[in-house]
Design an enzyme around this catalytic site. Structure first.
Site, PDB file in Angstrom:
ATOM      1  N   LYS A   1       0.842  -1.202   0.000  1.00 39.61           N
ATOM      2  CA  LYS A   1       0.000   0.000   0.000  1.00 39.61           C
ATOM      3  C   LYS A   1       0.877   1.251   0.000  1.00 39.61           C
ATOM      4  O   LYS A   1       0.618   2.215  -0.716  1.00 39.61           O
ATOM      5  CB  LYS A   1      -0.924  -0.005   1.227  1.00 39.61           C
ATOM      6  CG  LYS A   1      -2.057  -1.016   1.125  1.00 39.61           C
ATOM      7  CD  LYS A   1      -2.811  -1.178   2.444  1.00 39.61           C
ATOM      8  CE  LYS A   1      -3.883  -2.265   2.331  1.00 39.61           C
ATOM      9  NZ  LYS A   1      -4.585  -2.537   3.599  1.00 39.61           N
TER      10      LYS A   1
ATOM     11  N   GLN B   1      -4.348  -1.040   9.789  1.00 38.22           N
ATOM     12  CA  GLN B   1      -4.283  -2.359   9.170  1.00 38.22           C
ATOM     13  C   GLN B   1      -4.922  -3.404  10.084  1.00 38.22           C
ATOM     14  O   GLN B   1      -4.579  -3.517  11.256  1.00 38.22           O
ATOM     15  CB  GLN B   1      -2.818  -2.728   8.872  1.00 38.22           C
ATOM     16  CG  GLN B   1      -2.659  -4.049   8.145  1.00 38.22           C
ATOM     17  CD  GLN B   1      -3.293  -4.052   6.753  1.00 38.22           C
ATOM     18  OE1 GLN B   1      -3.188  -3.081   6.001  1.00 38.22           O
ATOM     19  NE2 GLN B   1      -3.975  -5.131   6.412  1.00 38.22           N
TER      20      GLN B   1
ATOM     21  N   ASP C   1     -10.633   3.725   4.249  1.00 34.76           N
ATOM     22  CA  ASP C   1     -10.998   2.317   4.078  1.00 34.76           C
ATOM     23  C   ASP C   1     -12.510   2.153   3.922  1.00 34.76           C
ATOM     24  O   ASP C   1     -12.987   1.094   3.530  1.00 34.76           O
ATOM     25  CB  ASP C   1     -10.541   1.501   5.301  1.00 34.76           C
ATOM     26  CG  ASP C   1      -9.237   0.758   5.046  1.00 34.76           C
ATOM     27  OD1 ASP C   1      -8.957   0.472   3.865  1.00 34.76           O
ATOM     28  OD2 ASP C   1      -8.520   0.470   6.014  1.00 34.76           O
TER      29      ASP C   1
END
Ligand code: NAD
Length: 286
Positions: free
Chosen positions: A52, A96, A119
């Site tokens: 990422k 994460q 997200d």
């Protein structure tokens, strides 16, 4: 033979556009920024974060690394989120997952400023999706929608079946397909005669986490098959779809790897730039 839906290619076009938009923001004195919070030393999580961050760097998004040992307390983690929420250089916050068991993932997600929730997991943003309002969209299903669009798959009126009802993939996937006017069926671990339900699908999305579960008997000839699954097996990385068995039947299919995975990362970058753009327009309008 099915057309291969090449997620790497579509991700490249998304990232190219993201790079262009990041450059425009820089001309206005704004560098899009993503805070990356990684707790513990799970190797898979570390790999995802590395990929990422690489995509961000290539697109001109700066990342702010926040790495902590697995025994960080919820109070300490909350303080990190609060600082990122306040930091004007941070336009997106990625925590994460999964977090170690003693931490409250739901509370952590809910603590993120919804405008920085790139997200798309925050309850407010999922609620906005339900209501059909603009909001950061969950990266994996949003990436699937972009792939379908790129390959000209007709969604309106199609029968779509989603296997999996998680909050990060299955449910938002179903809502996005519904928003695009598909007739959507959501299947899960208690669905009866799963193969029969799946055989109705013009568009079949597998988001289960069971290696090669979707075999030829699940697939109607000519269906578009999207494999979200990522399963680490002795034979390497495999999806939820038995690619060799299904590919001859499908009209189009995503491979694993090289399908949905690169799109998830590309949409994270795109969402961060959207967030930076929105924050910049807010300042301009004040
Ligand atoms: P999850 O475990 O949260 O959800 C799995 C879903 O599958 C559940 O809703 C469950 O009801 C359903 N399910 C389980 N067994 C089933 C069965 N036998 N029949 C029918 N349904 C069944 O998983 P998730 O987070 O939604 O992820 C699903 C898969 O997608 C995993 O392999 C994950 O690694 C992968 N994933 C990939 C990406 C990507 O970028 N490609 C992103 C997120 C998740």
């Amino acid at each position: 033979m099915a057309r291969i839906i090449d997620g790497t290619e579509v991700a490249r076009t998304v990232l190219r556009d993201a790079t262009r938009r990041a450059a425009l923001l820089k001309e206005r004195g704004v560098t899009p920024g993503l805070a990356v919070v990684l707790v513990g030393d799970d190797p898979a999580s570390a790999t995802y974060v590395r990929m990422k961050e690489r995509d961000c760097a290539e697109a001109g998004v700066q990342t702010f690394d926040h790495r902590f040992p697995a025994d960080i307390s919820q109070t300490e983690l909350d303080a990190v989120i609060d600082r990122c929420n306040e930091d004007p250089d941070v336009h997106g916050i990625l925590v994460q997952m999964p977090l170690p068991g003693h931490l409250d993932a739901e509370a952590t997600i809910a603590r993120i400023d919804p405008d920085k929730d790139v997200d798309g997991f925050h309850p407010a943003n999922l609620g906005r999706l339900v209501r059909g309002l603009d909001a950061p969209r969950a990266c994996t299903p949003w990436g699937v929608m972009k792939m379908l669009e790129y390959y000209g798959v007709r969604i309106e009126g199609a029968d779509a079946v989603v296997i999996g009802r998680s909050t990060i993939v299955g449910k938002p996937m179903a809502l996005m397909l519904l928003e695009a006017n598909a007739t959507v069926t959501v299947c899960h671990s208690r669905t009866r005669d799963l193969a029969k339900v799946c055989r109705q699908a013009d568009i079949l999305i597998a988001a289960v986490g069971r290696p090669r579960m979707v075999t030829a008997e699940y697939v109607k000839p000519g269906a578009v098959v999207i494999d979200v699954g990522i399963n680490r097996t002795d034979a390497g990385l495999v999806g939820d779809v038995d690619f060799e068995a299904v590919e001859p039947l499908a009209s189009a299919i995503t491979p694993v790897p090289g399908g949905v995975g690169p799109m998830t990362r590309a949409m994270l970058v795109a969402n961060t730039i959207d967030s930076a753009t929105a924050a910049t327009s807010d300042v301009g309008g004040a």
